[in-house]
Design an enzyme around this catalytic site. Structure first.
Site, PDB file in Angstrom:
ATOM      1  N   TYR A 160       1.048  -1.043  -0.078  1.00 42.46           N
ATOM      2  CA  TYR A 160      -0.102  -0.049   0.008  1.00 42.46           C
ATOM      3  C   TYR A 160       0.948   1.114  -0.034  1.00 42.46           C
ATOM      4  O   TYR A 160       0.657   2.059  -0.862  1.00 42.46           O
ATOM      5  CB  TYR A 160      -0.806   0.022   1.110  1.00 42.46           C
ATOM      6  N   LYS A 164       1.092   4.244  -2.607  1.00 43.24           N
ATOM      7  CA  LYS A 164       0.854   5.588  -2.289  1.00 43.24           C
ATOM      8  C   LYS A 164       2.074   6.555  -2.434  1.00 43.24           C
ATOM      9  O   LYS A 164       1.607   7.884  -2.729  1.00 43.24           O
ATOM     10  CB  LYS A 164       0.123   5.677  -0.982  1.00 43.24           C
TER      11      LYS A 164
HETATM   12  N1  NAD Z   1      -9.866   6.914   5.129  1.00 43.39           N
HETATM   13  C1  NAD Z   1      -8.421   7.137   5.411  1.00 43.39           C
HETATM   14  O1  NAD Z   1      -8.293   7.693   6.537  1.00 43.39           O
HETATM   15  C2  NAD Z   1      -7.529   7.123   4.573  1.00 43.39           C
HETATM   16  C3  NAD Z   1      -6.202   7.520   4.832  1.00 43.39           C
HETATM   17  C4  NAD Z   1      -5.200   7.517   3.918  1.00 43.39           C
HETATM   18  C5  NAD Z   1      -5.478   7.259   2.746  1.00 43.39           C
HETATM   19  N2  NAD Z   1      -6.904   7.010   2.242  1.00 43.39           N
HETATM   20  C6  NAD Z   1      -7.116   7.015   0.750  1.00 43.39           C
HETATM   21  O2  NAD Z   1      -8.428   7.625   0.343  1.00 43.39           O
HETATM   22  C7  NAD Z   1      -9.090   6.876  -0.588  1.00 43.39           C
HETATM   23  C8  NAD Z   1     -10.368   6.735   0.069  1.00 43.39           C
HETATM   24  O3  NAD Z   1     -10.593   5.918   1.072  1.00 43.39           O
HETATM   25  P1  NAD Z   1     -11.944   5.644   1.741  1.00 43.39           P
HETATM   26  O4  NAD Z   1     -11.694   5.301   3.280  1.00 43.39           O
HETATM   27  O5  NAD Z   1     -12.904   6.307   1.378  1.00 43.39           O
HETATM   28  O6  NAD Z   1     -11.970   3.951   1.423  1.00 43.39           O
HETATM   29  P2  NAD Z   1     -13.168   3.176   0.891  1.00 43.39           P
HETATM   30  O7  NAD Z   1     -12.682   1.614   0.877  1.00 43.39           O
HETATM   31  O8  NAD Z   1     -14.291   3.654   1.765  1.00 43.39           O
HETATM   32  O9  NAD Z   1     -13.624   3.606  -0.683  1.00 43.39           O
HETATM   33  C9  NAD Z   1     -12.907   3.199  -1.551  1.00 43.39           C
HETATM   34  C10 NAD Z   1     -13.689   2.775  -2.880  1.00 43.39           C
HETATM   35  O10 NAD Z   1     -12.897   2.527  -4.011  1.00 43.39           O
HETATM   36  C11 NAD Z   1     -13.800   1.277  -4.645  1.00 43.39           C
HETATM   37  N3  NAD Z   1     -12.908   0.755  -5.682  1.00 43.39           N
HETATM   38  C12 NAD Z   1     -11.942  -0.318  -5.176  1.00 43.39           C
HETATM   39  N4  NAD Z   1     -11.171  -0.557  -6.292  1.00 43.39           N
HETATM   40  C13 NAD Z   1     -11.826  -0.360  -7.440  1.00 43.39           C
HETATM   41  C14 NAD Z   1     -11.583  -0.473  -8.674  1.00 43.39           C
HETATM   42  N5  NAD Z   1     -10.619  -1.030  -9.286  1.00 43.39           N
HETATM   43  N6  NAD Z   1     -12.400   0.633  -9.663  1.00 43.39           N
HETATM   44  C15 NAD Z   1     -13.621   1.268  -9.048  1.00 43.39           C
HETATM   45  N7  NAD Z   1     -13.483   1.637  -7.792  1.00 43.39           N
HETATM   46  C16 NAD Z   1     -12.751   0.730  -6.689  1.00 43.39           C
HETATM   47  C17 NAD Z   1     -14.305   0.457  -3.674  1.00 43.39           C
HETATM   48  O11 NAD Z   1     -15.182  -0.197  -4.024  1.00 43.39           O
HETATM   49  C18 NAD Z   1     -14.718   1.522  -2.263  1.00 43.39           C
HETATM   50  O12 NAD Z   1     -16.015   1.901  -2.491  1.00 43.39           O
HETATM   51  C19 NAD Z   1      -8.381   5.497  -0.790  1.00 43.39           C
HETATM   52  O13 NAD Z   1      -7.480   5.748  -1.951  1.00 43.39           O
HETATM   53  C20 NAD Z   1      -7.652   5.286   0.538  1.00 43.39           C
HETATM   54  O14 NAD Z   1      -6.347   4.419   0.086  1.00 43.39           O
HETATM   55  C21 NAD Z   1      -8.063   6.976   2.993  1.00 43.39           C
END
Ligand code: NAD
Length: 287
Positions: A160, A164
């Site tokens: 990951y 990232k």
């Molecule tokens: N939530 C956090 O604190 C946090 C922290 C650091 C980074 N992030 C990053 O922010 C982004 C959103 O995070 P989140 O917590 O809302 O995650 P989440 O898992 O709730 O949402 C991610 C969405 O991406 C979709 N997805 C996965 N693979 C896919 C594909 N191949 N095609 C289309 N859609 C696809 C999933 O179905 C899911 O709905 C991600 O990239 C995550 O790595 C989040």
């Protein structure tokens, strides 16, 4: 006055979580939104469809796109949906992401490939056609989602983190290549409550870490509020917004034929080269 009147925004992985929150805010600010997500709910319905319904119910404009965006074909069809429905592609938020956490020695090839494909290859697949459209049509704004896990490291997330940190490098290059076409490029390292972390948080923390806070930072990035700014990486949570950038320590002089240092003098000057007091760890972002 709405900030995004007449704009069209594409958001990947927007069927839930941060992406769904961005979709609702950007639509409320006047953008027509393409909500991409291949995920389904417990009844088998696409989550993207529910987000589109909520946006429309609130008076906004949105369309769902439910293909996998980690292939070139998926990326092209996402742009085609935006152009077919709304005729433009002014904003792209590369937000889709997955986790396959394991400590490095337990990590299998499939765990590596799956995460790199969704988190990083999707940025190539989606951005290339959109960037080309923006270049020919007066510019646009792209936000690529990174993570403190990649920027400073986190146990059990080598796959990951690699994806990232790759997103950050990708953004830095696109900001340079996009400058003369009016394409602005940001990196976002968000922190918000998610389906995974919600059960671990009390109500006060959940409110403080609501995705709505991060969405405001995204709105700043993609609207005229950020002017001509490009090439920056912002960490954003409900608790703080700050730029993340590389820091170079004082260092020691060297180089050339008569190098002013060798391995021994470098070892003796460690306090000038390494600056432990300036190094962030993932715990600094939890404060
Ligand atoms: N939530 C956090 O604190 C946090 C922290 C650091 C980074 N992030 C990053 O922010 C982004 C959103 O995070 P989140 O917590 O809302 O995650 P989440 O898992 O709730 O949402 C991610 C969405 O991406 C979709 N997805 C996965 N693979 C896919 C594909 N191949 N095609 C289309 N859609 C696809 C999933 O179905 C899911 O709905 C991600 O990239 C995550 O790595 C989040």
């Amino acid at each position: 006055m709405a900030l995004l009147e007449g704009k069209v925004a594409i958001i990947t992985g927007a069927g839930r979580g941060l992406g769904a929150t961005y979709a609702q805010l950007l639509a409320a600010e006047g953008a027509a939104v393409v909500v991409n997500d291949l995920g389904r709910d417990e009844n088998g319905s696409y989550t993207a469809e529910a987000v589109v319904a909520a946006v429309r119910e609130a008076g906004g404009r949105a369309v769902a796109h439910t293909q996998d965006i980690s292939t070139a074909e998926g990326g092209q069809s996402l742009l085609a949906t935006a152009l077919g429905e709304f005729g433009r592609a002014d904003i792209l938020i590369n937000n889709a992401g997955i986790l396959r956490d394991k400590s490095f020695l337990k990590l299998e090839e499939g765990d590596w490939d799956a995460v790199i494909k969704v988190n990083l290859k999707s940025m190539y697949a989606v951005t290339q056609p959109v960037f080309a459209w923006m270049k020919e049509n007066g510019g646009g704004v792209i936000v690529n989602t990174s993570s403190t896990s990649g920027l400073v490291g986190n146990f059990g997330q080598s796959n990951y983190a690699a994806s990232k940190c790759g997103a950050w490098g990708f953004s830095n290059v696109l900001a340079i290549e996009g400058a003369k076409f009016g394409v602005r490029v940001w990196t976002l390292a968000p922190a918000a409550v998610s389906a995974l972390t919600a059960p671990l948080m009390d109500e006060a923390t959940k409110a403080q870490m609501a995705p709505e806070h991060v969405a405001q930072v995204v709105l700043y990035m993609v609207s005229e509020l950020s002017g001509q700014r490009t090439g920056h990486c912002l960490f954003a949570s409900g608790q703080s917004v700050r730029e993340l950038k590389l820091l170079s320590a004082e260092g020691i002089p060297g180089g050339g034929k008569n190098a002013a240092f060798d391995a021994h003098s470098l070892a003796a000057a460690e306090d000038k080269v390494f600056r432990p007091e300036a190094a962030l760890t993932i715990m600094d972002f939890a404060k």
